[in-house]
Design an enzyme around this catalytic site. Structure first.
Site, PDB file in Angstrom:
ATOM      1  N   HIS A 112       0.855  -1.199   0.000  1.00 55.74           N
ATOM      2  CA  HIS A 112       0.000   0.000   0.000  1.00 55.74           C
ATOM      3  C   HIS A 112       0.882   1.236   0.000  1.00 55.74           C
ATOM      4  O   HIS A 112       1.843   1.307   0.760  1.00 55.74           O
ATOM      5  CB  HIS A 112      -0.897  -0.005   1.240  1.00 55.74           C
ATOM      6  CG  HIS A 112      -2.038   0.959   1.151  1.00 55.74           C
ATOM      7  ND1 HIS A 112      -1.865   2.328   1.171  1.00 55.74           N
ATOM      8  CD2 HIS A 112      -3.379   0.756   1.022  1.00 55.74           C
ATOM      9  CE1 HIS A 112      -3.058   2.918   1.065  1.00 55.74           C
ATOM     10  NE2 HIS A 112      -3.980   1.987   0.976  1.00 55.74           N
TER      11      HIS A 112
ATOM     12  N   ARG B 144      -6.163  10.048  -0.571  1.00 55.35           N
ATOM     13  CA  ARG B 144      -5.877  10.465  -1.946  1.00 55.35           C
ATOM     14  C   ARG B 144      -7.160  10.539  -2.761  1.00 55.35           C
ATOM     15  O   ARG B 144      -7.330  11.414  -3.596  1.00 55.35           O
ATOM     16  CB  ARG B 144      -4.873   9.515  -2.603  1.00 55.35           C
ATOM     17  CG  ARG B 144      -3.443   9.759  -2.144  1.00 55.35           C
ATOM     18  CD  ARG B 144      -2.501   8.652  -2.606  1.00 55.35           C
ATOM     19  NE  ARG B 144      -2.799   7.409  -1.906  1.00 55.35           N
ATOM     20  CZ  ARG B 144      -2.934   6.218  -2.497  1.00 55.35           C
ATOM     21  NH1 ARG B 144      -2.776   6.112  -3.799  1.00 55.35           N
ATOM     22  NH2 ARG B 144      -3.214   5.146  -1.788  1.00 55.35           N
TER      23      ARG B 144
END
Ligand SMILES: Cc1cc2nc3c(=O)[nH]c(=O)nc-3n(C[C@H](O)[C@H](O)[C@H](O)COP(=O)(O)OP(=O)(O)OC[C@H]3O[C@@H](n4cnc5c(N)ncnc54)[C@H](O)[C@@H]3O)c2cc1C
Ligand code: SF4
Ligand code: SF4
Ligand code: FES
Lengths: 661, 255
Positions: free
Chosen positions: A257, A273
């Site tokens: 990740h 994000r």
């Protein structure tokens, strides 16, 4: 000899296990669940960002449907996924979200009218339809064409797990908390339950069942830097492997990740994000658009994580006393948004980093996150090798993620798989194949075997220390079987892991405390973790291509001509290393034949039949009237689903032909 | 299990002024006939960013492999690791040693059944509470999974989540005078759950039904409103407001 028996034994009390158990229970079966920890403490609770389902209620989701979700998932998988399974999944995900809504999950809802968001670093005003006010909303996530990720602030997994777990309590399903499955009872053809250990008292006993389902989650803790809980040691996959019969699929497919906080590796969600957060380098420069002009921070995880590590290697990282890292900037989202939608993130930053992300940058670096690989099953969740053994959730590989899982597709998978596999298990138990007596002598033999193994460790005069060997394994995996891989390092990893496995036989204990004895726990888990690590490393060494999260510096291209196939690892009894076989993925059945993903590397070695299949697909597209008809012609999948799930999903603004404005 | 402790090594070297920490840890193994409750003392050198998760794992790895404690997420979200830290219930995994004096006394949460050392059976307690209070959405309608979902006010969904953030860590129970005295008291955790389901329009129970569950001394009327619970809740749940509200509603429902 203590033996418990139920029709169905579910090993794992996370989202996948609980939903499976509820399904089987509702069909009238007697079900029990085992879990290392109270179910609500399972790692499903850690999922922050959300669950993908193509509801298309929010304006940035308009036009979304199963087809778009399907294409995103297959592209995300880098064509490693089983497209039948992906089809079943995208069809079921909206039903799963709606079931959860009914069970109490407080999904965030569409607020009709104008609201401000950040897209690609810029403030944008969106206008939601008043007619959609109060329907389930969605946020943006990586690798998706639409905003499709349904969420509950950044506590999605927590809310899902609590409500599903409470439904299991309502259904009166007993959970044996703090109980560990130690071995599967089987005769080489069929599985009859498990030998289990009480983690409060140390008592060992047998739990037999007509059907056994492994839903034990991922194995991230074979890595040193991981976002996973400390209990994610892959014991379910390992005991399946130790049958010598069942296989593990694509173990080399491990996801990293992009945003583990540095250095602890605790996750901050992709939602950061998705909601508009940016990645900055040591100079404060937003570097992702340089690599991915179109998707920037929101390309798929494998792609973003690779660019981040590459950027650091170019000397662009920020430096700290712990080493190099990059920055996640969510300041532009504003205090209001962070306080409401990214609250857990804020807490994590405060408690573990001592910073306030409203005003400060978050130090991040990619960390091991998800296991795409796992126990190989068919589309109904059953092991092709061992009858009566089922698996689902992160522990399984029915293969909907291929070589890279999209964010938000995993918690969705857990419930969807539970809905499907619960039914398959019930079908199996109620069929003739699922009946039959269990041989007590066999159960006794397995129990004795496990008891002898534990006694052996306790009596051993060996001088090796389990905690030390685990550390060495974790370091090897992070250093040599991480984001960037190559033949030399993988070879080193394989031989060193083998030697660790040998040394693990000489582990001795310092403590002889009665009861569970944490040192003993570590000692018996160690060789199982090493076996999984070897499947990962050997699988990665053999796979001479780059696909999804599996990146070989010495074989940088995806090679469909050689590697459009799934790795199957087994561990023959008494062997010192895994046996790897390969199962081809049939390109001529693909609804979406391999091509460019839309992000990441553009060059790949095509499969010789790719063009032929593409032409067939194009011809069907021309011949068919609407999307349902086209889909049926390309890849019929309804026959794989329980009948009660066959209906189409209603969608805001979509008509019965599947068209939306 | 050891990743975080690994990372202390380079830090250690760059930290000339690190403190020496003294841990006094409660020890008792109920399964060992020879074991008596007592405190053991361990010392460790403090490192930057050290949490009690890191410290306890180091002690177990290097000093006493039999030490029992519970960590799962090590990120402050699963509620496994609550213990008394210098007398106050809190989550150990997210407690930085730098926030504590150099002598750190750790004991298991009271009220809950002791498994061994710092490990207590909060799971069993919570499960029992959930069964008694029936902490799930009660509805007679079967959902139509193929149809559009029912709409809900966005603000209401957020309010429900606000109360659902409870992680069943047990701190509020350990910090509650009533819970210590009354074994069957459902605690702030249970009462908060009732408030959560009462708020949820999907739950068809009326105040009469909730009154049956908590309208007594093991429920809302056992609470002495001293708010020990709110002070120690690691998720900062609005327990004070919820409990007061529930008391008014239940007093009314009882008439
Ligand atoms: C930090 C983090 C954030 C994430 N965020 C998201 C997200 O936003 N969206 C998304 O889609 N996915 C996310 N994921 C992935 C997703 O949360 C997991 O893949 C998913 O929840 C796994 O569910 P599961 O039911 O398969 O396993 P788990 O929830 O891990 O449950 C495993 C269960 O098995 C039990 N168990 C294990 N071994 C044994 C044994 N030997 N005997 C008995 N019981 C055993 C455990 O006690 C536990 O109850 C995230 C993952 C992490 C690590
Ligand atoms: S207010 Fe006091 S008595 Fe009531 S639950 Fe909280 S701590 Fe217990
Ligand atoms: S209310 Fe707070 S203190 Fe009590 S169990 Fe829930 S999170 Fe823990
Ligand atoms: S280990 Fe999960 S809250 Fe501390």
């Amino acid at each position: 000899m203590k033996i418990l028996h139920t029709d169905v034994l579910v090993i794992g009390g996370g989202l996948a296990g609980l939903r499976t158990a509820i399904g089987a229970r509702r069909r009238g079966l007697d079900v029990s669940i085992l879990s290392l920890v109270p179910p609500k403490r399972s790692h499903s609770a850690a999922a922050q960002g959300g669950m993908q389902a193509s509801l298309a209620n929010a304006v940035k989701g308009y036009g979304d449907n199963e087809d778009v979700h399907f294409a995103d998932t297959v592209r995300g998988s880098d064509w490693g996924a089983d497209q039948d399974v992906v089809r079943m999944f995208v069809h079921m995900a909206p039903k799963a979200v709606r079931e959860l809504a009914h069970w109490g999950v407080p999904w965030n809802r569409v607020q009709g009218g104008k609201h401000n968001v950040i897209i690609n670093g810029q403030p944008v005003t969106l206008e939601e339809s008043e007619a959609a006010h109060g329907l389930i909303t969605a946020r943006n996530f990586g690798g998706t064409a639409k905003w499709r990720t349904c969420y509950v602030a950044d506590g999605t997994g927590h809310s899902m797990l609590y409500n599903v777990s409470d439904q299991a309590i309502a259904a009166n399903i007993p959970v044996l908390e703090r109980t560990e499955a130690m071995a599967l009872i089987h005769d080489g053809q069929r599985c009859y339950g498990a030998i289990v250990r009480n983690l409060m008292t140390g008592e060992l006993f047998a739990h037999t069942a007509n059907a056994t389902c492994i839903a034990t989650g991922g194995f991230g803790r074979i890595y040193r830097i991981s976002t996973n809980a400390v209990i994610n040691e892959g014991m379910g996959a390992a005991i399946a492997l130790e049958t010598g019969v069942a296989t593990l699929g694509n173990m080399e497919a491990v996801q990293f990740h992009p945003t583990g906080i540095f250095p602890a590796g605790i996750l901050v969600t992709e939602g950061c994000r998705g909601d508009g957060g940016l990645l900055l380098d040591g100079d404060g420069h937003r570097f992702m658009p340089d690599y991915e002009p179109e998707k920037a921070e929101l390309a798929s995880r494998d792609v973003v994580a690779r660019h981040m590590e590459y950027h650091i290697k170019q000397g662009k990282g920020a430096r700290s006393r712990f080493g190099e890292h990059l920055w996640l900037d969510i300041r532009l989202l504003g205090e209001q948004h962070i306080n409401h939608k990214l609250r857990e993130v804020k807490e994590i930053c405060q408690y573990f980093l001592g910073i306030n992300p409203v005003h400060e940058l978050i130090p991040v670096r990619p960390a091991q996150h998800y296991s795409m690989g796992g126990i190989r099953t068919d589309a109904h969740g059953q092991s092709p090798q061992l009858q009566g053994l089922f698996a689902c959730g992160e522990a399984a590989c029915w293969d909907m993620h291929g070589f890279n899982r999209l964010g938000g597709n995993s918690v969705a998978e857990t419930v969807v798989a539970g809905m499907i596999v619960g039914e398959s298990i019930a079908d199996y138990c109620l069929s003739e194949a699922g009946q039959g007596m269990i041989d007590t002598a066999l159960v006794k033999r397995f129990l004795q075997q496990e008891q002898d193994a534990l006694d052996g460790i306790c009596k051993s005069k060996g001088t090796e220390k389990a905690s030390e060997l685990i550390k060495q394994m974790q370091t090897l995996m992070t250093d040599y079987v991480g984001i960037y891989r190559d033949g030399t390092n993988l070879q080193t990893a394989v031989s060193e892991l083998k030697s660790l496995l040998e040394r693990s036989e000489r582990v001795g204990l310092q403590s002889s405390a009665p009861g569970v004895n944490p040192e003993l726990v570590m000692a018996y888990r160690l060789p199982r973790m090493l076996k999984l690590a070897l499947c990962v490393a050997q699988g990665a060494l053999n796979r001479t291509e780059s696909r999804g999260a599996h990146t070989r510096l010495d074989y940088p291209q995806r090679d469909d001509s050689q590697w459009l196939k799934r790795t199957l690892a087994s561990w023959p009894l008494g062997a010192s290393s895994p046996t790897l076989n390969y199962e081809p993925i049939d390109i001529m059945k693909m609804e979406l034949p391999p091509g460019w993903r839309g992000y990441g590397k553009k060059d790949f070695i095509p499969h010789p039949d790719a063009d032929t299949r593409q032409q067939q697909v194009d011809a069907i597209h021309r011949k068919t009237q609407n999307r349902f008809e086209r889909q049926q012609a390309l890849l019929p999948f309804h026959h794989l689903l329980p009948e009660k799930f066959h209906q189409n999903n209603a969608r805001f603004q979509e008509n019965s032909e599947g068209e939306s404005p | 299990m050891t990743q975080d402790s690994k990372q202390r090594i380079p830090v250690n070297e760059s930290e000339p002024n690190s403190r020496q920490l003294t841990f006094e840890i409660f020890r008792f193994n109920p399964l060992d006939p020879g074991s008596e409750p007592h405190f053991d003392t361990f010392t460790l050198e403090e490192t930057a960013g050290m949490t009690l998760f890191i410290a306890l794992n180091l002690i177990r790895e290097e000093q006493d492999p039999s030490l029992q404690f519970d960590f799962v997420c090590r990120a402050g979200i699963c509620g496994s690791c609550a213990m008394l830290i210098n007398g106050r219930p809190d989550l150990a995994c997210r407690t930085l040693t730098q926030a504590l004096p150099s002598t750190i006394r750790l004991a298991p949460l009271p009220v809950f059944e002791l498994i061994g050392d710092l490990s207590v059976n909060t799971g069993k307690w919570m499960h029992g509470m959930s069964e008694r209070l029936q902490t799930w959405v009660h509805t007679e309608t079967e959902p139509d999974l193929d149809a559009m979902e029912a709409a809900m006010e966005p603000a209401l969904a957020e309010q429900i989540y606000e109360l659902e953030r409870c992680i069943e860590c047990g701190c509020c129970v350990a910090g509650c005078g009533t819970a210590v005295m009354r074994e069957a008291f459902v605690g702030a955790v249970g009462l908060n759950k009732m408030a959560r389901f009462r708020l949820d329009p999907r739950d068809e129970r009326d105040d009469g039904a909730f009154y049956e569950l908590i309208g007594h001394d093991d429920g809302i009327f056992g609470c002495m409103s001293l708010m020990g619970c709110q002070d120690v809740c690691p998720k900062a749940l609005p327990l004070q407001t919820q409990l007061a509200f529930l008391r008014r509603k239940m007093a009314f429902a009882g008439i």
